[in-house]
Each structure stands twice: as structure tokens, then as C-alpha cells.
Design an enzyme around this catalytic site. Structure first.
Site, PDB file in Angstrom:
ATOM      1  N   ASP A 109       0.851  -1.186   0.000  1.00  0.00           N
ATOM      2  CA  ASP A 109       0.000   0.000   0.000  1.00  0.00           C
ATOM      3  C   ASP A 109       0.895   1.248   0.000  1.00  0.00           C
ATOM      4  O   ASP A 109       1.309   1.705  -1.062  1.00  0.00           O
ATOM      5  CB  ASP A 109      -0.934  -0.071   1.215  1.00  0.00           C
ATOM      6  CG  ASP A 109      -2.054   0.954   1.176  1.00  0.00           C
ATOM      7  OD1 ASP A 109      -2.246   1.573   0.125  1.00  0.00           O
ATOM      8  OD2 ASP A 109      -2.738   1.136   2.196  1.00  0.00           O
ATOM      9  N   ASP A 167      -6.800 -10.291   7.325  1.00  0.00           N
ATOM     10  CA  ASP A 167      -7.857 -10.385   8.334  1.00  0.00           C
ATOM     11  C   ASP A 167      -8.759  -9.159   8.384  1.00  0.00           C
ATOM     12  O   ASP A 167      -8.423  -8.089   7.883  1.00  0.00           O
ATOM     13  CB  ASP A 167      -7.226 -10.546   9.717  1.00  0.00           C
ATOM     14  CG  ASP A 167      -6.515  -9.265  10.167  1.00  0.00           C
ATOM     15  OD1 ASP A 167      -5.690  -8.750   9.379  1.00  0.00           O
ATOM     16  OD2 ASP A 167      -6.805  -8.770  11.264  1.00  0.00           O
ATOM     17  N   ARG A 173      -8.930 -14.901   8.075  1.00  0.00           N
ATOM     18  CA  ARG A 173      -7.622 -15.079   7.424  1.00  0.00           C
ATOM     19  C   ARG A 173      -7.556 -16.342   6.579  1.00  0.00           C
ATOM     20  O   ARG A 173      -6.827 -16.403   5.600  1.00  0.00           O
ATOM     21  CB  ARG A 173      -6.502 -15.192   8.470  1.00  0.00           C
ATOM     22  CG  ARG A 173      -6.116 -13.909   9.113  1.00  0.00           C
ATOM     23  CD  ARG A 173      -4.812 -14.111   9.888  1.00  0.00           C
ATOM     24  NE  ARG A 173      -4.561 -13.018  10.799  1.00  0.00           N
ATOM     25  CZ  ARG A 173      -3.999 -11.855  10.459  1.00  0.00           C
ATOM     26  NH1 ARG A 173      -3.633 -11.640   9.215  1.00  0.00           N
ATOM     27  NH2 ARG A 173      -3.808 -10.916  11.355  1.00  0.00           N
TER      28      ARG A 173
HETATM   29  P1  IMP Z   1       2.134  -0.348   3.775  1.00  0.00           P
HETATM   30  O1  IMP Z   1       2.505  -0.693   2.353  1.00  0.00           O
HETATM   31  O2  IMP Z   1       3.314  -0.118   4.656  1.00  0.00           O
HETATM   32  O3  IMP Z   1       1.116   0.748   3.845  1.00  0.00           O
HETATM   33  O4  IMP Z   1       1.499  -1.574   4.495  1.00  0.00           O
HETATM   34  C1  IMP Z   1       0.766  -2.475   3.873  1.00  0.00           C
HETATM   35  C2  IMP Z   1       0.186  -3.321   4.964  1.00  0.00           C
HETATM   36  O5  IMP Z   1      -1.077  -2.815   5.326  1.00  0.00           O
HETATM   37  C3  IMP Z   1      -0.015  -4.720   4.463  1.00  0.00           C
HETATM   38  O6  IMP Z   1       1.011  -5.559   4.886  1.00  0.00           O
HETATM   39  C4  IMP Z   1      -1.308  -5.123   5.079  1.00  0.00           C
HETATM   40  O7  IMP Z   1      -1.062  -5.804   6.278  1.00  0.00           O
HETATM   41  C5  IMP Z   1      -2.012  -3.848   5.399  1.00  0.00           C
HETATM   42  N1  IMP Z   1      -3.104  -3.587   4.439  1.00  0.00           N
HETATM   43  C6  IMP Z   1      -3.230  -2.564   3.555  1.00  0.00           C
HETATM   44  N2  IMP Z   1      -4.381  -2.633   2.877  1.00  0.00           N
HETATM   45  C7  IMP Z   1      -5.009  -3.740   3.335  1.00  0.00           C
HETATM   46  C8  IMP Z   1      -6.251  -4.375   3.006  1.00  0.00           C
HETATM   47  O8  IMP Z   1      -7.045  -3.939   2.145  1.00  0.00           O
HETATM   48  N3  IMP Z   1      -6.537  -5.495   3.703  1.00  0.00           N
HETATM   49  C9  IMP Z   1      -5.734  -6.018   4.632  1.00  0.00           C
HETATM   50  N4  IMP Z   1      -4.557  -5.476   4.965  1.00  0.00           N
HETATM   51  C10 IMP Z   1      -4.199  -4.345   4.327  1.00  0.00           C
END
Ligand code: IMP
Ligand code: MG
Length: 184
Positions: A109, A167, A173
Site C-alpha cells: 500500500d 484479516d 484469514r
Molecule cells: P504499507 O505498504 O506499509 O502501507 O502496508 C501495507 C500493509 O497494510 C499490508 O502488509 C497489510 O497488512 C495492510 N493492508 C493494507 N491494505 C489492506 C487491506 O485492504 N486489507 C488487509 N490489509 C491491508
């Protein structure tokens, strides 16, 4: 009453993509060892399917010479001003020095998590670090210095997704598919 889920990605869709990235990995690392580092908890299902597919495709000597499995678990300090600040809750046990490492993550993300994990593994002396993700959410990216080498699905404006390792308040999960939460 049984729960209903809006399926975004079916089991078959997911396994087909995993087969594809496993083929790429087997070609890129033919005859070499790789260490898959799964980010818990979300990546546990993706990693288990990916690792088995890599082993399967490597059986006749065409793929990798060995596929090791490690896990890391990290949590953020919860300070929104420092999104990259994370604490290592569980670290890799095997040495990654001089090794080919593939970080295996459920969702890319903002990319902050992958950036920090990559930095930690680089400090440990990994020879090469690549990233495999199940889902990329391009509109969430906040950095341009993290490359995603193996991406199964790029999803735009899908909202919150769960299942296949991910989750909703620790539930769902183990669903074998990716579902999407209803918009509020
Ligand atoms: P980022 O790239 O550091 O923002 O982190 C991404 C993390 O956010 C992932 O490892 C997921 O655990 C969590 N995440 C982001 N979007 C979602 C979603 O739609 N469902 C579940 N987890 C998400
Ligand atoms: Mg995660």
C-alpha cells in the site's frame, strides 16, 4: 447463519497468478538458492502457496537449487508522523548474508513496510533483495524507492480486502479467496 463474502479474487485466479510468478522466480534464480521472507501474519497463505509452487517447478532441476522459508513480523509504533518507524516482533533466524532474498508480502500500500523490511535485510548483508506481493494498491504508494518485482494483482479503488491470509479484526484469514469489504 453463514457469512457471505463478496469475492474479489477467486482461488483459481490467485493460483494461476502464483504459478506465473513462481515461473519467473525459477527462471530468474535458476540453479541458485533463494530465501523467501514472509511478513506475518498476512503473507502466510500466499507464502505457502508460492513456496510450494516454486518447489514443484524446481523438481526436474530447472528451477531454484533450494527454496528456504523465513518469517518476519513487524509492528508500527503507531506514530502517524513517522510511518516508517517499526518494531521487529519476530526476526529471521537463518543468516541472509550473501543470499538471494525475496520478501513476500500480502499488500503493498504505502510501501513503508516494504521499505523498512528491505532496509533491515540489507543491513544484514543480503546479496540481492526482491519483493513479491499478492496485491499492489498503486494509489496508496507514498514512496518511489521500492520496486515491486513480482506482483500478482494490481487493484485500484477496491477498498479494504480480506481473506487469503488477510484479516478483518483477526477474522477470516483462512478464507481461500480474497474478499472485499462492503463500502461503508
Ligand atoms: P504499507 O505498504 O506499509 O502501507 O502496508 C501495507 C500493509 O497494510 C499490508 O502488509 C497489510 O497488512 C495492510 N493492508 C493494507 N491494505 C489492506 C487491506 O485492504 N486489507 C488487509 N490489509 C491491508
Ligand atoms: Mg502485512
Amino acid at each position: 447463519m453463514s457469512q457471505t463474502h463478496r469475492v474479489l479474487l477467486s482461488e483459481d485466479d490467485i493460483l494461476e497468478k502464483i504459478e506465473g510468478i513462481a515461473t519467473q522466480i525459477c527462471e530468474d534464480y535458476r540453479g541458485q538458492e533463494v530465501i523467501l521472507v514472509g511478513i506475518l501474519k498476512g503473507a502466510f497463505v500466499f507464502l505457502s502457496d508460492l513456496a510450494r509452487e516454486i518447489e514443484h517447478q524446481s523438481q526436474d532441476g530447472k528451477g531454484v537449487s533450494a527454496c528456504f522459508v523465513e518469517f518476519m513480523s513487524i509492528s508500527s509504533y503507531g506514530d502517524s508522523r513517522k510511518p516508517g518507524d517499526i518494531r521487529i516482533e519476530l526476526d529471521v533466524r537463518q543468516s541472509v548474508r550473501g543470499q538471494n532474498v525475496i520478501i513476500v508480502e500480502d499488500v503493498a500500500d504505502s510501501l513503508e513496510t516494504l521499505y523498512r523490511v528491505r532496509q533491515i535485510l540489507s543491513e544484514k548483508g543480503a546479496a540481492e533483495i526482491r519483493v513479491a506481493v499478492l496485491l499492489e494498491k498503486p494509489e496508496g504508494h507514498k514512496r518511489s524507492d521500492v520496486s515491486l518485482d513480482y506482483v500478482c494483482f494490481r487493484i485500484e479503488n477496491a477498498g479494504f480486502v480480506y481473506g487469503y491470509g488477510m484479516d478483518v479484526a483477526e477474522k477470516s484469514r483462512a478464507l481461500p479467496f480474497v474478499a472485499v469489504a462492503d463500502p461503508e
